[in-house]
Design a protein around this motif. Structure first.
Motif, PDB file in Angstrom:
ATOM      1  N   UNK A 124       0.839  -1.202   0.000  1.00  0.00           N
ATOM      2  CA  UNK A 124       0.000   0.000   0.000  1.00  0.00           C
ATOM      3  C   UNK A 124       0.874   1.252   0.000  1.00  0.00           C
ATOM      4  N   UNK A 125       1.975   1.185   0.763  1.00  0.00           N
ATOM      5  CA  UNK A 125       2.897   2.325   0.872  1.00  0.00           C
ATOM      6  C   UNK A 125       3.519   2.680  -0.473  1.00  0.00           C
ATOM      7  N   UNK A 126       3.795   1.672  -1.268  1.00  0.00           N
ATOM      8  CA  UNK A 126       4.636   1.912  -2.442  1.00  0.00           C
ATOM      9  C   UNK A 126       3.930   1.655  -3.766  1.00  0.00           C
ATOM     10  N   UNK A 127       2.727   1.058  -3.728  1.00  0.00           N
ATOM     11  CA  UNK A 127       2.065   0.701  -4.987  1.00  0.00           C
ATOM     12  C   UNK A 127       0.587   1.029  -5.035  1.00  0.00           C
ATOM     13  N   UNK A 158       4.238   7.507  -4.988  1.00  0.00           N
ATOM     14  CA  UNK A 158       3.113   7.464  -4.052  1.00  0.00           C
ATOM     15  C   UNK A 158       3.597   7.410  -2.596  1.00  0.00           C
ATOM     16  N   UNK A 159       2.753   7.904  -1.698  1.00  0.00           N
ATOM     17  CA  UNK A 159       3.127   7.990  -0.281  1.00  0.00           C
ATOM     18  C   UNK A 159       1.962   7.605   0.631  1.00  0.00           C
ATOM     19  N   UNK A 160       1.202   6.594   0.209  1.00  0.00           N
ATOM     20  CA  UNK A 160       0.066   6.166   1.035  1.00  0.00           C
ATOM     21  C   UNK A 160       0.483   5.253   2.172  1.00  0.00           C
ATOM     22  N   UNK A 161      -0.509   4.551   2.703  1.00  0.00           N
ATOM     23  CA  UNK A 161      -0.253   3.574   3.756  1.00  0.00           C
ATOM     24  C   UNK A 161      -0.146   4.220   5.124  1.00  0.00           C
TER      25      UNK A 161
END
Lengths: 147, 86, 147, 86
Positions: free
Chosen positions: A112-115, B83-86
């Motif tokens: 989730x953090x990277x993709x 991206x920087x989610x999570x």
């Protein structure tokens, strides 16, 4: 059970855990990401790519289901403005085997953090705002799972 | 004439000043890198956002793709920072 | 925060998670072990070594605190007779960094499995009873952390 | 005379039929393996529980120790199968 949600609303981590525990497995692992309130942060804003986010997170979830013998998996990712202390993301996994639950939970959050197409913007007390920069170690961590 | 919708996120969106725009779809062999270079040459916010492709990522029809992929028959190209989610 | 409990009573995993979330960290990881009700199992009985259990689990917790930058850690291990579906063990960790939270959670459960003085006995519908045998891979998993 | 408390758990306890018992503490150089062999030679449940030391683990004064450790001045020796908690 495989459920994925992208939402602005907060969620009840307890109810999510209880649902995973009820699947009859030997172990439930979870990870909850929280907005840190350091350095005068007043809000974290989460932008995403609506047309892509849910299909992409579902793809990551399918990958985890294929890779580990899971009884269930739950992913919730919030978007929009979030205050310090607010929950950002929840990943929960249930399996007969603790290692499968723990590893798949780590896998999901790493991916989730990277993709997944989310971007974080930090807003501060002095009015400044800054887009969070991706950390190369996050991409490396995700790549680690493909080895 | 086929169109290609360009969508922008995060600081790419802010620098360009648009969420999305439509352009005529380039020849199918054109790569994302080619198109991004052409967009950067518009100057202003485009140059600011798109000149350094090492800071950018792309998705073609909602799939992450490398910059040397051809645009092909795609209908939507998204350009954004890592991206920087999570 | 570092809290360790050995108890017969059930616990409120939600309240435990909430306490860890309130520590201001970026991530909270948890693992909950559940009694599986397969093969006609009617009860799982957990025996332990009272004089040793709490000091030993505290030692494992101290080890985790020393090894990762944790804001908090919670371990609850139940003893006595437990029904299928009951919670056996809870491990929760909070850290500014998700990797620290996830890894320390996995470490704690791996070490509890192989280095804390608990023994499980299974009781079945036909009246049979059987002590659970240790799995060599559990000891290997724990040893993996010392590399 | 110094005493040593022996405590048993799980099927070791069941086979011997005792939670614990006190014995005269052997000479300090005696290893756990020596003592376990002496106990096993009592026969009956002791032999059943303690003859195969590869199936056993030990703790001396509430610390896990290998079987070739000397008993020393310890006050409590626990004998049990490999642990299965968590």
């Amino acid at each position: 059970m495989k459920r994925v949600s992208i939402q602005t609303a907060d969620f009840d981590a307890a109810a999510e855990l209880a649902a995973l525990e009820a699947l009859g497995g030997g172990g439930v692992a979870s990870f909850t990401g929280i907005v840190r309130g350091e350095g005068g942060l007043t809000a974290l804003e989460l932008e995403h790519y609506p047309a892509m986010t849910l299909p992409q997170v579902q793809r990551i979830a399918d990958e985890a289901m294929a890779r580990w013998p899971l009884l269930g998996l739950r992913v919730i990712h919030r978007v929009g403005p979030l205050e310090p202390g607010a929950r950002i993301v929840f990943v929960g996994t249930a399996s007969r085997h603790r290692t499968a639950a723990l590893e798949s939970c780590a896998y999901l959050i790493d991916w989730l953090k990277s993709h997944a197409p989310f971007w974080k913007k930090e807003h501060f007390t002095d009015g400044a705002a800054r887009w969070v920069e991706a950390r190369p170690e996050d991409e490396e961590k995700a790549r680690g799972w493909t080895r | 004439m086929a169109t290609l919708t360009l969508v922008y996120f995060a600081w790419v969106r802010e620098a360009i000043g648009l969420d999305e725009e439509r352009i005529e779809r380039p020849a199918s062999g054109t790569t994302i890198a080619d198109l991004v270079a052409a967009l950067a040459s518009r100057g202003g916010g485009y140059a600011e956002a798109l000149s350094d492709s090492s800071r950018l990522r792309a998705a073609l029809d909602q799939r992450f793709v490398p910059f040397d992929d051809p645009i092909g028959e795609a209908r939507e190209l998204a350009l954004f920072p890592p991206v920087t989610g999570g």
